[in-house]
Design an enzyme around this catalytic site. Sequence first.
Site, PDB file in Angstrom:
ATOM      1  N   HIS A  68      27.864 -16.438   2.390  1.00  0.00           N
ATOM      2  CA  HIS A  68      28.679 -15.582   1.513  1.00  0.00           C
ATOM      3  C   HIS A  68      29.489 -14.561   2.320  1.00  0.00           C
ATOM      4  CE1 HIS A  68      26.995 -17.169  -2.157  1.00  0.00           C
ATOM      5  NE2 HIS A  68      25.760 -16.904  -1.752  1.00  0.00           N
ATOM      6  N   HIS A 180      15.227 -16.081   0.751  1.00  0.00           N
ATOM      7  CA  HIS A 180      14.772 -14.848   0.102  1.00  0.00           C
ATOM      8  C   HIS A 180      13.262 -14.762  -0.101  1.00  0.00           C
ATOM      9  CE1 HIS A 180      18.930 -13.709  -1.846  1.00  0.00           C
ATOM     10  NE2 HIS A 180      19.032 -14.152  -0.594  1.00  0.00           N
TER      11      HIS A 180
END
Length: 270
Positions: A68, A180
Site C-alpha cells: 500500500h 497483522h
Amino acid sequence: MRILFLGDVMGRTGRTAVAERLPGLRAAWRLDAVVVNGENASSGRGLNAAQAKDLFEAGADVITLGDHAFDQKDMMQAVEQEPRILRPINYAKAAPGRGARIYEIGGRRLLVAQVLGQVFMSRVYDDPFAPIDALLKGQVLGRTVDAILIDMHCEATSEKMAMGHFCDGRASAVVGTHTHVPTADATILPGGTAYQTDAGMCGDYDSIIGMEKSEPLRRFVTGMTKARFEPAGGEATLSGLFVETDDATGLARSVAPVRVGGRLAQASPG
C-alpha cells in the site's frame, strides 16, 4: 545495537499507541534504533506525510511501507523528500524513492531494506530474492555496516521463511510483515540471523486483522459488500521484534517478541 522493529501500524489507534508508548520504550529498553512499518497507518491504506512526521516525532528512525506504499498520493513526493521512508526494493522500477538505505544512528551504521513477496500477492512485483542478494553482496556485516534489518512484506509464511534462511548469516534480522498476526517463532537462525515470520500489527486485536468486525464478517458469511472496511478503534497492542546484535559480527545476540498494551498477552525483552 539494540533494535526495535514494530509491525504494521493500523489506523488511528495504532498511531496513537506508537505516539504514547514508543518514547518510554526507547528509554526503558535503551534502544539504539527503531524501525516501524507504517503502510496501514492511514485508515489501513498507506501512509501520508503528516502521519509519517508523527511517527518520527514519536521515536521512529526509519519507516518502511509495503504493497500500500502509494495509496496516499502525497507519499509519491514524500518518499523522495524524506530518506527515512523506504518503499519496497522490488517495486516498479519507475517508482519514486528507494527500497534500502544505510542510516547513521548514534555513530552506528544500520542498513534497512524492505522487499515484497510474490506468493498470493500481485505478480507485478519483481523477484524479491535477487535484489536482496545483490544488496547483501555489497556489504560486509560488522565491517561496512554494523547491522542489517530486512522487512519481508508478504502473505505466505513459507516465502518469509525462505527469505530468512536465504539471508541467514548475512543479515542481523529478517522480520515478516503484512498479515497483522504475530507468529510464535522468534528465533536466531543457525547462521546468526534473528528471525520472526510476522511481527504482527500495532492495532486493535478485537478486530479482523485490524478492521472493525462487522463488514468483514458480513462478507465472509453472505458474500456481499455493504460498507467500507474501517479500522477498529479499541486500544492497540504494539507488536514487533526486539533484536540485540553483536558489535564485532553484526549478527544477533538475542531476540525477543514484543507485545505491549491492548488485548494480547504481553511480551518484552528480558
